[in-house]
Design a protein around this motif. Structure first.
Motif, short mmCIF file in Angstrom:
data_model
loop_
_atom_site.label_atom_id
_atom_site.label_comp_id
_atom_site.label_asym_id
_atom_site.label_seq_id
_atom_site.Cartn_x
_atom_site.Cartn_y
_atom_site.Cartn_z
N PHE A 72 71.87 29.40 22.51
CA PHE A 72 72.35 28.91 23.80
C PHE A 72 72.98 27.52 23.72
CE2 PHE A 72 70.72 32.61 25.53
CZ PHE A 72 69.37 32.76 25.22
N THR A 117 76.04 34.35 16.36
CA THR A 117 76.07 34.66 17.80
C THR A 117 76.33 36.14 18.04
OG1 THR A 117 76.91 32.44 18.23
CG2 THR A 117 77.12 34.06 19.99
N ASP A 169 77.61 28.93 21.52
CA ASP A 169 77.05 30.27 21.72
C ASP A 169 77.43 30.83 23.08
OD1 ASP A 169 75.67 30.57 19.26
OD2 ASP A 169 74.12 29.19 19.96
N ARG A 170 77.37 29.97 24.10
CA ARG A 170 77.72 30.44 25.43
C ARG A 170 79.20 30.83 25.50
NH1 ARG A 170 74.13 26.22 27.16
NH2 ARG A 170 75.88 24.83 27.59
N TYR A 171 80.01 30.05 24.83
CA TYR A 171 81.43 30.35 24.81
C TYR A 171 81.71 31.67 24.11
CZ TYR A 171 86.34 30.12 23.47
OH TYR A 171 87.67 30.42 23.26
N ALA A 210 79.60 34.11 23.54
CA ALA A 210 78.98 35.21 24.29
C ALA A 210 79.87 35.64 25.45
CB ALA A 210 77.60 34.80 24.79
N SER A 211 80.43 34.66 26.15
CA SER A 211 81.31 35.00 27.27
C SER A 211 82.55 35.74 26.80
CB SER A 211 81.71 33.73 28.02
OG SER A 211 82.50 32.87 27.20
#
Length: 391
Positions: A18, A120, A22-24, A26-27
């Motif tokens: 996170f 990721t 990782d958020r980028y 994942a999106s």
């Protein structure tokens, strides 16, 4: 660009989940994943179910509302198959786009290793593996069974539908020997040629439960009587044999009621197709097949059980392969990524079916027959990943 989105990403080598990166990632992965689930599951259910249902509507008069119900019940099975394919498509498409737009180069310039970038995608693949396992165990088998029952009920005719053949049920009893040891001996053997959903035919029962007397019953047909909890046998003969194997008596009958266990009927009623059982039910069925001794059916079921276990982990393998292939410096569009995904998926399932067939033939063990494609493509994914890391 990606550099602006990573201002707060302090440690490029961090393995903590996170992070901003990782958020980028994942999106970016979620959109093609959900697209793949919808596309692959819709394509599969259309090819496998829709055309057959339309034929049944036209030729057999299947009501349209029942056809829609069966169609919806078949969807979970194809969602299970779509999860691994969608994982491959999502990772390959996302990492290929990042590579073609030099965003992966920017990340590696910040000190982020290829292994950390791919992590990721692999972690999200693990989440999809869990979803696949839940669908494959709890939802898809029950939905497949309900679809089959709904279709049979809607198309029922006066002619009985054969549900099971070669019903075999032995009963054992532990007998204490004079020296205190225990031996497991056969006390009753129940066999029927066929079961049509209501009545069993071609029955032979060997009963050794009465001390000093053995009975052999041969009957044309039998049916369970739920009101009296007994079996109704029709047109048969009972042979009585003494313990010393001498002849005692022969009784012929047109109708005879016997208090025998209902278990053979329960086993026949619970018999399902491989796609209609979860792992626990398949293991129970394997115990029954082991009693029957049909080596071909036993081997096939053993392979199917291992394939049910191995299937969810294809998501991790495809996630790794897709991320590794996408990380190779190249300029590919979404159409190219989709085409590569189809080729990889076709190659995997071709090997999957071939290795499963070889395992059923006894050349490979059930474990290797089910897991060999996973091991092969895992090796390919690791090889590609190490090649990208050395660049």
């Amino acid at each position: 660009m990606i550099s602006k989105k990573l201002k707060s990403f302090n440690s490029p080598y961090s393995l903590l989940p996170f992070t901003i990166m990782d958020r980028y990632l994942a999106s970016e992965l979620l959109a093609p994943f959900f697209f793949g689930v919808g596309a692959f599951s819709s394509l599969g259910v259309t090819i496998d179910a829709v055309f057959d249902l339309i034929r049944k509507i036209v030729e057999s008069g299947l009501p349209i509302d029942i056809a829609i119900q069966v169609f919806l019940l078949k969807f979970p099975n194809f969602i299970v198959l779509a999860f691994p394919m969608s994982t491959l498509l999502a990772t390959l498409m996302t990492y290929s786009r990042l590579s073609s737009e030099s965003e992966l180069i920017a990340l590696r310039g910040c000190g982020v290793s290829v292994y950390r970038l791919v992590l990721t995608g692999v972690m999200l693949s693990l989440v999809v593996t869990g979803l696949t396992f839940v669908f494959n165990e709890q939802i898809a088998p029950a939905a497949n069974y309900q679809a089959a029952m709904t279709l049979d009920k809607a198309l029922k005719s006066d002619k009985p539908i054969l549900k099971q053949q070669n019903i075999f049920y032995p009963e054992y009893q532990d007998v204490t020997q004079p020296d205190g040891s225990k031996n497991r001996i056969l006390t009753r053997l129940f066999y029927a040629d066929q079961f049509d959903g209501k009545r069993m035919t071609g029955l032979t029962i060997i009963d050794r439960s009465t001390k000093g007397l053995n009975q052999i019953l041969v009957s044309d047909s039998a049916q369970w009587n739920p009101s009296q909890n007994v079996w109704d046998f029709y047109n048969g003969t009972i042979y009585f044999v003494a313990a010393d194997r001498s002849y005692r008596n022969i009784v012929r009958f047109e109708h005879q009621q016997l208090q025998l266990p209902r278990t053979p009927l329960s086993l026949a009623e619970k018999s399902r197709d491989y796609g209609e059982m979860n792992i626990a039910e398949a293991l129970q069925q394997l115990e029954v097949e082991n009693l029957g001794g049909d080596r071909q059916k036993i081997r096939k079921l053993e392979v199917r059980i291992q394939q049910k276990i191995s299937l969810p982990f294809v998501c991790v393998v495809f996630g790794l392969v897709g991320a590794a292939m996408g990380s190779i410096p190249q300029r590919t569009g979404r159409g190219t990524s989709f085409g590569i995904s189809v080729i990889v998926i076709f190659s995997y399932y071709l090997i999957f079916f071939i290795s499963g067939a070889i395992a059923q033939a006894g050349v490979l063990s059930p474990f290797m027959g089910a897991w060999f494609p996973n091991f092969l493509f895992l090796g390919i994914g690791l090889f590609l990943l190490m090649r990208v890391a050395r660049r």
